[in-house]
Every structure is written in structure tokens, then in C-alpha cells.
Design an enzyme around this catalytic site. Structure first.
Site, PDB file in Angstrom:
ATOM      1  N   VAL A 176       8.362  -9.976  53.020  1.00 18.27           N
ATOM      2  CA  VAL A 176       9.306 -10.268  51.952  1.00 18.27           C
ATOM      3  C   VAL A 176       9.928  -8.960  51.507  1.00 18.27           C
ATOM      4  O   VAL A 176       9.223  -7.976  51.264  1.00 18.27           O
ATOM      5  CB  VAL A 176       8.615 -10.953  50.758  1.00 18.27           C
ATOM      6  CG1 VAL A 176       9.641 -11.290  49.676  1.00 18.27           C
ATOM      7  CG2 VAL A 176       7.868 -12.205  51.200  1.00 18.27           C
ATOM      8  N   CYS A 177      11.264  -8.944  51.422  1.00 16.10           N
ATOM      9  CA  CYS A 177      11.986  -7.799  50.891  1.00 16.10           C
ATOM     10  C   CYS A 177      11.612  -6.523  51.637  1.00 16.10           C
ATOM     11  O   CYS A 177      11.674  -6.464  52.851  1.00 16.10           O
ATOM     12  CB  CYS A 177      11.752  -7.692  49.391  1.00 16.10           C
ATOM     13  SG  CYS A 177      12.948  -6.682  48.499  1.00 16.10           S
ATOM     14  N   ALA A 178      11.192  -5.483  50.905  1.00 16.36           N
ATOM     15  CA  ALA A 178      10.893  -4.191  51.523  1.00 16.36           C
ATOM     16  C   ALA A 178       9.604  -4.203  52.327  1.00 16.36           C
ATOM     17  O   ALA A 178       9.256  -3.172  52.938  1.00 16.36           O
ATOM     18  CB  ALA A 178      10.828  -3.110  50.446  1.00 16.36           C
ATOM     19  N   THR A 226      16.079  -7.618  55.379  1.00 17.73           N
ATOM     20  CA  THR A 226      15.429  -7.210  54.145  1.00 17.73           C
ATOM     21  C   THR A 226      16.443  -7.415  53.026  1.00 17.73           C
ATOM     22  O   THR A 226      17.513  -7.994  53.262  1.00 17.73           O
ATOM     23  CB  THR A 226      14.955  -5.747  54.229  1.00 17.73           C
ATOM     24  OG1 THR A 226      14.207  -5.414  53.054  1.00 17.73           O
ATOM     25  CG2 THR A 226      16.127  -4.781  54.366  1.00 17.73           C
TER      26      THR A 226
END
Length: 343
Positions: free
Chosen positions: A115-117, A135
Site C-alpha cells: 500500500v502506498c510507499a 504507488t
């Protein structure tokens, strides 16, 4: 240590979530809520939270969360590894203990997600080499620069390449988790989970992180702004390039060139994107038939709308409506047509 590894209860899918200091809280809690809520409707998820030290971690919001398991307590094979992120991704990938933990768990997992970073941590382990990944849009160019062997796609909500799934920022982790629930237990159970959480059914992975009306780089040229305003004000009107140029008093070639320079697409592509957004909102409301939606959104016919939806989302308007009707009064759905990279 010796001894026999504890196994998950028969039939359970073990989900391992890695937590570490300064992790984004919603990256962790959002997917956790999805998986545990899905258990109320018949899913069999055994969700475990693990940290590099085995101790509690302090999240980015200042809330402390606990690790409830360690490596010795995990079965040899896990169903899904989920890696959240932290805003300072450089600190995360510099943590050798964290990277080693994630790399080892990735080798044991049937499915790996971030998730994300969290994509930066996966990339540091090497598991994203040669793969497509995404991302948060604001970090996409940094991921591409730091890890040139990863094929970064900055726009989609999430990207799947083989057994590895990477998602965009924060709330996209909920979309990702719902998509995994649907993959494991079917659309009906995932839809019930989404209804309970009062969120839309998982957005298709290829859906854009942006709204077409909120382009990251607003156009500077007044004629482009005027054309965009006319299209968004009423997408049902004729907005072919001939009609637009007649109203603006310029040549079709000049308008096409301005659109490409300013927003990276043709006027027709922009009009289709706006119409898709309008149709999404109408379909989610459930107040009109597919044919009526096609007329109101400016497609002219349900067949034209189906073709554009299939190209933009990879699913038909009918399937979209079935997936997204999770509340009686849903909010407008985000756009489903990819925008040019701006990161």
C-alpha cells in the site's frame, strides 16, 4: 528455536501485515478492517501483524499499534503478505532488518501486496524487478528514479503483475483489500463487506487516482480552459472537435495541438473522460436505466457507452453499476480514465 511451527486453522488464509515505526496508520488499519469484516460474512482470514523487532510500533499519526505475532508463530507458507508504507520511504528502505523481514516473508507468500510507499520496501528487496507497479501519485516519479528496474505506472489505483499487487495511496489500500477478498471469496461476499464498511465496492485496478476535473496541471491557455469548462458543464451536448472549434472560433488543428500541449490528450479523449465520470455517478445512483444514463452522459447510445467503459475500466456499465451500488445514496465515483503522468 526448535519445535513445530503453529499452523493456521484448517481452511484459513493467513494474512501477514508488516508494521514498523512511522508507518502510515490507514495503510495498516484500512486493509485490516476489510479482512476482519469479511470474516463476518463467511471469509476465513487469519490476520497477523508482525514487526521487525517483535515490539509495538509508533505510527505516523502518533498512535501505537501492537505486533501480535513473530516469525516463529507463522506457518511456513502464508497466503498474503501486505506491506504498508511511511512517508519517509528512504528511512524505510535503509532499515536492513525491515527489508530482510519483508524479503523473507515475500519468499513464503503466495501473494504479495503493498500500500502506498510500501512499494519502495518491496522494490528494495528486489521482488519488483522487471515488474509493473504503482504507488501514491506524488511518489511515483521517486519510485521510478530510485528503482529504474521497476516499471512504474503512476496513474492506476492498483496494479497486479503476477502474484504481486501494488496500490496507490492510503485509501487505495481498502480498494486493494476488497479486490483480494473478491478474488478469494467472490463478488457477493466482497460487496457485503463493502456495504458494512459503507464504502464503494473495490474500484477496478486500472481506474485513475485522479478526477478528470482535477488535472494535476491546470491548463494555462484560456481557450483550453473554456473548452474544458463547456464539456464539464454539460457532457450531453455535442462536443466533437468540429463543434468545439466552431464555438471557439479556431481551427481544429490548433485546438488539438493546444489540448495535447496543455493536458496531454485530445479534446475527444477529454470529453469521453468527463462522460465516463458523469455516467459513473448516474450508474451508482441506480435512478436511471443504462440507456438513459448513456443519453444523459452524452454517449448517445448504450453501445457507445459500453465500448468506452470497456476501454477505460475493463468492465461494462452494467457490471460497474452492480459492483458500485453499495449504499442508497452513494457519493460521486472517481474517474475511470487514465490521465497522463504528472509525477
Amino acid at each position: 528455536m526448535g519445535g513445530v511451527e503453529p499452523a493456521a486453522p484448517s481452511g484459513d488464509r493467513v494474512i501477514v501485515v508488516v508494521a514498523f515505526d512511522q508507518v502510515q496508520l490507514l495503510d495498516v488499519s484500512g486493509p485490516l478492517e476489510v479482512f476482519t469484516t469479511a470474516n463476518r460474512y463467511g471469509a476465513r482470514y487469519d490476520v497477523r501483524v508482525i514487526s521487525p523487532t517483535g515490539l509495538d510500533v509508533l505510527t505516523s499519526s502518533g498512535l501505537r499499534i501492537g505486533a501480535d505475532t513473530d516469525l516463529e508463530q507463522l506457518p511456513r507458507h502464508v497466503n498474503t503478505l501486505l506491506v504498508p508504507g511511511r512517508s519517509d520511504w528512504r528511512q524505510a528502505i535503509a532499515d536492513d532488518v525491515l527489508v530482510s523481514l519483508v524479503g523473507g516473508l515475500a519468499a513464503r507468500a503466495l501473494r504479495v501486496a503493498s500500500v502506498c510507499a510500501g512499494a519502495f520496501v518491496l522494490a528494495q528487496t528486489g521482488v519488483l524487478d522487471g515488474r509493473r507497479a504503482t504507488t501514491h501519485w506524488e511518489l511515483a516519479s521517486q519510485l521510478a528514479a530510485a528503482f529504474p528496474q521497476v516499471r512504474v505506472e503512476p496513474d492506476p489505483v492498483f496494479v497486479r503483475d503476477g502474484h504481486i499487487v501494488t496500490s496507490a495511496g492510503v485509501t487505495a489500500g481498502i480498494d486493494l483489500a476488497l479486490a483480494l477478498v473478491e478474488e478469494d471469496y467472490g463478488a457477493d461476499l466482497a460487496r457485503e463487506t463493502a456495504r458494512q464498511l459503507v464504502v464503494f465496492m473495490a474500484r477496478p485496478g486500472g481506474q485513475s487516482q485522479f478526477s478528470i476535473r482535477m488535472t494535476p496541471q491546470p491548463p494555462q491557455h484560456r481557450l483550453v480552459r473554456r473548452a474544458m469548462d463547456e464539456i464539464t458543464a454539460d457532457p450531453s451536448l455535442p462536443h466533437g472537435i468540429g463543434a468545439l472549434t466552431a464555438r471557439l472560433g479556431i481551427s481544429t488543428r490548433h485546438l488539438a495541438r493546444l489540448f495535447r500541449q496543455e493536458i496531454g490528450m485530445t479534446p475527444g479523449q477529454y470529453a469521453d473522460a468527463v462522460r465516463v465520470e458523469a455516467a459513473q455517478t448516474l450508474l451508482s445512483s441506480g435512478l436511471a436505466s443504462v440507456e438513459e444514463v448513456a443519453q444523459q452522459a452524452g454517449f448517445g447510445s448504450s453501445e457507445t457507452m459500453r465500448r468506452v467503459f470497456q476501454q477505460a475500466l475493463g468492465l461494462s456499465p452494467t457490471v460497474y453499476r452492480a459492483r458500485f451500488r453499495t449504499t442508497t445514496a452513494p457519493a460521486p465515483a472517481p474517474v475511470a480514465l487514465s490521465l497522463p503522468s504528472s509525477c
